[in-house]
Enzyme design. Sequence first.
Site, PDB file in Angstrom:
ATOM      1  N   LYS A 123     -24.875 -20.654  -5.549  1.00 42.61           N
ATOM      2  CA  LYS A 123     -26.059 -21.476  -5.795  1.00 42.61           C
ATOM      3  C   LYS A 123     -25.760 -22.939  -5.445  1.00 42.61           C
ATOM      4  O   LYS A 123     -26.552 -23.598  -4.798  1.00 42.61           O
ATOM      5  CB  LYS A 123     -26.514 -21.399  -7.270  1.00 42.61           C
ATOM      6  CG  LYS A 123     -27.069 -20.068  -7.730  1.00 42.61           C
ATOM      7  CD  LYS A 123     -28.433 -19.723  -7.157  1.00 42.61           C
ATOM      8  CE  LYS A 123     -28.345 -19.007  -5.859  1.00 42.61           C
ATOM      9  NZ  LYS A 123     -28.402 -17.578  -5.826  1.00 42.61           N
ATOM     10  N   GLU A 160     -25.246 -23.450  -1.536  1.00 44.61           N
ATOM     11  CA  GLU A 160     -26.412 -23.244  -0.651  1.00 44.61           C
ATOM     12  C   GLU A 160     -27.518 -24.262  -0.923  1.00 44.61           C
ATOM     13  O   GLU A 160     -28.319 -24.559  -0.053  1.00 44.61           O
ATOM     14  CB  GLU A 160     -26.939 -21.808  -0.717  1.00 44.61           C
ATOM     15  CG  GLU A 160     -27.672 -21.429  -1.975  1.00 44.61           C
ATOM     16  CD  GLU A 160     -28.229 -19.994  -1.933  1.00 44.61           C
ATOM     17  OE1 GLU A 160     -28.536 -19.476  -0.856  1.00 44.61           O
ATOM     18  OE2 GLU A 160     -28.354 -19.400  -3.015  1.00 44.61           O
ATOM     19  N   GLU A 189     -21.477 -16.382  -8.256  1.00 43.29           N
ATOM     20  CA  GLU A 189     -22.904 -16.663  -8.117  1.00 43.29           C
ATOM     21  C   GLU A 189     -23.180 -18.153  -8.364  1.00 43.29           C
ATOM     22  O   GLU A 189     -23.990 -18.768  -7.672  1.00 43.29           O
ATOM     23  CB  GLU A 189     -23.711 -15.772  -9.079  1.00 43.29           C
ATOM     24  CG  GLU A 189     -25.210 -15.967  -9.051  1.00 43.29           C
ATOM     25  CD  GLU A 189     -25.866 -15.770  -7.682  1.00 43.29           C
ATOM     26  OE1 GLU A 189     -25.214 -15.293  -6.737  1.00 43.29           O
ATOM     27  OE2 GLU A 189     -27.051 -16.135  -7.565  1.00 43.29           O
ATOM     28  N   CYS A 209     -49.075  -8.747  -9.866  1.00 45.62           N
ATOM     29  CA  CYS A 209     -50.260  -8.687  -9.007  1.00 45.62           C
ATOM     30  C   CYS A 209     -51.110  -9.914  -9.322  1.00 45.62           C
ATOM     31  O   CYS A 209     -50.874 -10.607 -10.303  1.00 45.62           O
ATOM     32  CB  CYS A 209     -51.096  -7.449  -9.311  1.00 45.62           C
ATOM     33  SG  CYS A 209     -50.166  -5.926  -9.207  1.00 45.62           S
ATOM     34  N   ASN A 262     -53.054  -6.568 -13.864  1.00 42.45           N
ATOM     35  CA  ASN A 262     -51.715  -7.047 -13.545  1.00 42.45           C
ATOM     36  C   ASN A 262     -50.831  -6.723 -14.726  1.00 42.45           C
ATOM     37  O   ASN A 262     -51.127  -7.145 -15.847  1.00 42.45           O
ATOM     38  CB  ASN A 262     -51.740  -8.564 -13.298  1.00 42.45           C
ATOM     39  CG  ASN A 262     -50.343  -9.163 -13.264  1.00 42.45           C
ATOM     40  OD1 ASN A 262     -49.402  -8.514 -12.805  1.00 42.45           O
ATOM     41  ND2 ASN A 262     -50.207 -10.381 -13.741  1.00 42.45           N
ATOM     42  N   GLY A 263     -49.740  -5.979 -14.486  1.00 44.13           N
ATOM     43  CA  GLY A 263     -48.834  -5.641 -15.579  1.00 44.13           C
ATOM     44  C   GLY A 263     -48.355  -4.214 -15.431  1.00 44.13           C
ATOM     45  O   GLY A 263     -48.542  -3.581 -14.389  1.00 44.13           O
ATOM     46  N   HIS A 310      -1.572 -18.344  -7.349  1.00 44.96           N
ATOM     47  CA  HIS A 310      -1.151 -17.746  -6.077  1.00 44.96           C
ATOM     48  C   HIS A 310      -1.582 -18.600  -4.877  1.00 44.96           C
ATOM     49  O   HIS A 310      -1.554 -18.146  -3.746  1.00 44.96           O
ATOM     50  CB  HIS A 310      -1.706 -16.331  -5.952  1.00 44.96           C
ATOM     51  CG  HIS A 310      -1.223 -15.421  -7.037  1.00 44.96           C
ATOM     52  ND1 HIS A 310       0.070 -14.985  -7.127  1.00 44.96           N
ATOM     53  CD2 HIS A 310      -1.860 -14.921  -8.127  1.00 44.96           C
ATOM     54  CE1 HIS A 310       0.221 -14.225  -8.206  1.00 44.96           C
ATOM     55  NE2 HIS A 310      -0.948 -14.178  -8.832  1.00 44.96           N
ATOM     56  N   TRP A 365     -48.997  -5.998  -6.063  1.00 45.88           N
ATOM     57  CA  TRP A 365     -47.541  -5.876  -5.886  1.00 45.88           C
ATOM     58  C   TRP A 365     -47.212  -4.536  -6.513  1.00 45.88           C
ATOM     59  O   TRP A 365     -47.193  -4.396  -7.727  1.00 45.88           O
ATOM     60  CB  TRP A 365     -46.848  -7.025  -6.616  1.00 45.88           C
ATOM     61  CG  TRP A 365     -45.358  -6.982  -6.580  1.00 45.88           C
ATOM     62  CD1 TRP A 365     -44.523  -6.438  -7.497  1.00 45.88           C
ATOM     63  CD2 TRP A 365     -44.511  -7.556  -5.584  1.00 45.88           C
ATOM     64  NE1 TRP A 365     -43.216  -6.627  -7.128  1.00 45.88           N
ATOM     65  CE2 TRP A 365     -43.175  -7.305  -5.961  1.00 45.88           C
ATOM     66  CE3 TRP A 365     -44.744  -8.260  -4.390  1.00 45.88           C
ATOM     67  CZ2 TRP A 365     -42.090  -7.724  -5.204  1.00 45.88           C
ATOM     68  CZ3 TRP A 365     -43.664  -8.677  -3.653  1.00 45.88           C
ATOM     69  CH2 TRP A 365     -42.355  -8.405  -4.060  1.00 45.88           C
ATOM     70  N   LYS A 402     -35.368 -16.655   3.428  1.00 50.70           N
ATOM     71  CA  LYS A 402     -35.433 -15.825   2.228  1.00 50.70           C
ATOM     72  C   LYS A 402     -34.945 -14.410   2.514  1.00 50.70           C
ATOM     73  O   LYS A 402     -34.263 -13.801   1.712  1.00 50.70           O
ATOM     74  CB  LYS A 402     -36.884 -15.804   1.697  1.00 50.70           C
ATOM     75  CG  LYS A 402     -37.054 -15.045   0.403  1.00 50.70           C
ATOM     76  CD  LYS A 402     -36.356 -15.752  -0.745  1.00 50.70           C
ATOM     77  CE  LYS A 402     -36.350 -14.952  -2.017  1.00 50.70           C
ATOM     78  NZ  LYS A 402     -35.306 -15.408  -2.947  1.00 50.70           N
ATOM     79  N   ARG A 451     -48.617 -13.463  -5.167  1.00 49.52           N
ATOM     80  CA  ARG A 451     -48.264 -12.546  -6.256  1.00 49.52           C
ATOM     81  C   ARG A 451     -48.124 -11.095  -5.770  1.00 49.52           C
ATOM     82  O   ARG A 451     -47.824 -10.205  -6.558  1.00 49.52           O
ATOM     83  CB  ARG A 451     -49.327 -12.619  -7.351  1.00 49.52           C
ATOM     84  CG  ARG A 451     -49.454 -14.003  -7.966  1.00 49.52           C
ATOM     85  CD  ARG A 451     -50.537 -14.043  -9.011  1.00 49.52           C
ATOM     86  NE  ARG A 451     -50.170 -13.296 -10.189  1.00 49.52           N
ATOM     87  CZ  ARG A 451     -49.464 -13.770 -11.201  1.00 49.52           C
ATOM     88  NH1 ARG A 451     -49.056 -15.017 -11.175  1.00 49.52           N
ATOM     89  NH2 ARG A 451     -49.159 -13.011 -12.232  1.00 49.52           N
TER      90      ARG A 451
HETATM   91  O1  M6R Z   1     -32.923  -9.622  -0.106  1.00 50.98           O
HETATM   92  P1  M6R Z   1     -31.476  -9.426  -0.372  1.00 50.98           P
HETATM   93  O2  M6R Z   1     -31.153  -9.293  -1.831  1.00 50.98           O
HETATM   94  O3  M6R Z   1     -30.868  -8.314   0.432  1.00 50.98           O
HETATM   95  O4  M6R Z   1     -30.791 -10.778   0.127  1.00 50.98           O
HETATM   96  C1  M6R Z   1     -29.405 -10.937   0.126  1.00 50.98           C
HETATM   97  C2  M6R Z   1     -29.011 -12.352   0.452  1.00 50.98           C
HETATM   98  O5  M6R Z   1     -29.490 -12.727   1.712  1.00 50.98           O
HETATM   99  C3  M6R Z   1     -29.526 -13.347  -0.598  1.00 50.98           C
HETATM  100  O6  M6R Z   1     -29.091 -12.999  -1.879  1.00 50.98           O
HETATM  101  C4  M6R Z   1     -29.024 -14.760  -0.275  1.00 50.98           C
HETATM  102  O7  M6R Z   1     -27.628 -14.816  -0.438  1.00 50.98           O
HETATM  103  C5  M6R Z   1     -29.712 -15.818  -1.125  1.00 50.98           C
HETATM  104  N1  M6R Z   1     -29.818 -17.023  -0.355  1.00 50.98           N
HETATM  105  C6  M6R Z   1     -28.959 -16.149  -2.378  1.00 50.98           C
HETATM  106  O8  M6R Z   1     -29.516 -17.181  -3.106  1.00 50.98           O
END
Ligand code: M6R
Length: 607
Positions: free
Chosen positions: A483, A486, A479, A2, A101-102, A502, A75, A602, A28
Amino acid sequence: MCGIFGCVLREGKAAPIIHQALKRLEYRGYDSVGVATIYDGRLQIKKDSGCVDDVHKKLDLNDLNGMIGIGHTRWATHGAPLMINAHPHTDCEGKIAVVHNGILENYSDLKAELLVRGHLFASRTDTEVVPHLIEDYMKQGFAFLDGVRETVKRLEGSYALAIIYANEPDKIVCARSQSPIVIGASDIDSCVSSDIPTVLPLTNKILDVQNGELGILTANTLNLVRISDGTPIQRDLRTITWDVELAQKQGYPHFMLKEIHEQPRCLEDAMRLQRRYIDLITTFLDRSREIYLLACGTSYNACLAAAYMFSNLCNLSTHPIIASEFIEQYGNAVNIESTILAVSQSGETADILHAIDHARFKAATILGLTNTIGSTLTRVSRAYVCQQSGPEIGVAATKTFTSQLLVLAQLALSLAEVRGKVSQERIDEFEVKLNEITHISETVINTQEEKVKAVVEKYRTAKCFYFLGRGINTATALEGRLKLLELAYVPSIAYPAGESKHGPISLIQEGFPAIFVCPKNETRKALIGNIMEMKARGAKIIAVLDEEDQEVKNLVDDYFEIPTGIPEILSPIPYVIPLQLFAYYMALARNCDPDKPKNLAKSVTVL
Ligand code: M6R
């Protein structure tokens, strides 16, 4: 997470200043907003659910008199995002107002004690125990300041607090343990805030408040004392030279880097989940015949790791599934005995909500793990748990991934306990390691960042990367790959390392970089075989490895080291960190903005 702010002026109205500060703190959290001032010996409070602009439109946050006040943007963690739970919270007599906040871990015990002593509670928040406890101490004869100090001595968990008292309208008292707080001082006023950028429009003179310290602000004076014994602390003001934008990133050039560095703190918060949420989800999982782990992108990678956790600890097979594939793959199979554990940082991902609609129609039980209380996922779930990572601004998920992993590990452990699948000794050992993970992650960030930069220099022009792992660290490899592609737009390939022979190994030629996630566990021997087969064909090998693994160090071209002794099911947490940093610095090296990757949002709210 928060945002809190307070100010005390020599003249003028505090409320408009607090309102503007809350606007800046809105990143926040924006579940609810509230302001309290003191005027004419009384508290004046305006608060409601919603973001700052909405609440201001409804209530006019500037329209409060008084030269002193505190404000909060929330939050939600304990208590739904409703008006009743909005801060500031007050004592029974409405004279003490508190913003926080906490997370207070022992609030239920304190609340039970205060209820017995006749205190009346208006909200379901953890915070509300604070004004009542202060009131209680004051009834016992403590002066306001001493009452605050006695109160915060009893709080367990994390807090940044700002407190005002109608009978002492010249001061704000603030206190800190784990959650951030700074004091700002100018010639005409003093303020306290969750972050420096919010203070900068008023002053660039900052007094840092450390854990275990209490600050007392008046318009002309600033004092710091130790919470434990009240002894005064001498500390000089420092002058901030950042501009506001840099300050929002707390000195980091990008939100992504800031969020990578925030991971130790977020992991600590993910260890503070209330037991009853974990227990409730465990109960649902325990009675299901089959469990689907439903997610997209990074959250899917966390689900993949979770499938190994449930198998390893609970001898339970689960089905991790990319949400957009769920209906095609399992739509007919899902039924009243199925449980869906949907994992979504935002709680708003359309692919997930669409799959959930289908599963609900087939009478399946829906559970949620999210970072966003109040999101659609929390509304459609029978039970949910919030990972408590705070808002993630960078489009790439980083801190939310490692926190998801930690919550999922706690769920797997809890289910293993309920099902009697692990010995008490193993549970105890595992709990020790769970508690060490924060420190281990901090060590990885502190020791590996410079190494990552050097390795990026060597490979910045590479056309493609392999990311390979085995077992649970297949998820880590996936993962790391996500990263890099993307953020730095480098085509990359990831799969369980045993699959090379394979097909995918046919791509390997002289100088091709292959990143192996190689902890010292049961998969290591086989993984060394995979490293050798890549090396024999000219690949350049980069490994994320155990710091004591000299054998693998001797085999590879470059490596990042992770502290030794991490249990396999927790290993993705520290092992992914160098890969997050690698993607970040590769993006910079290739002139890409890591906070604004092309074509991405996002939260993906379209199918
Ligand atoms: O909000 P969510 O965790 O459901 O989002 C899922 C994906 O859209 C999200 O993880 C996306 O792959 C990001 N760009 C990964 O860095």
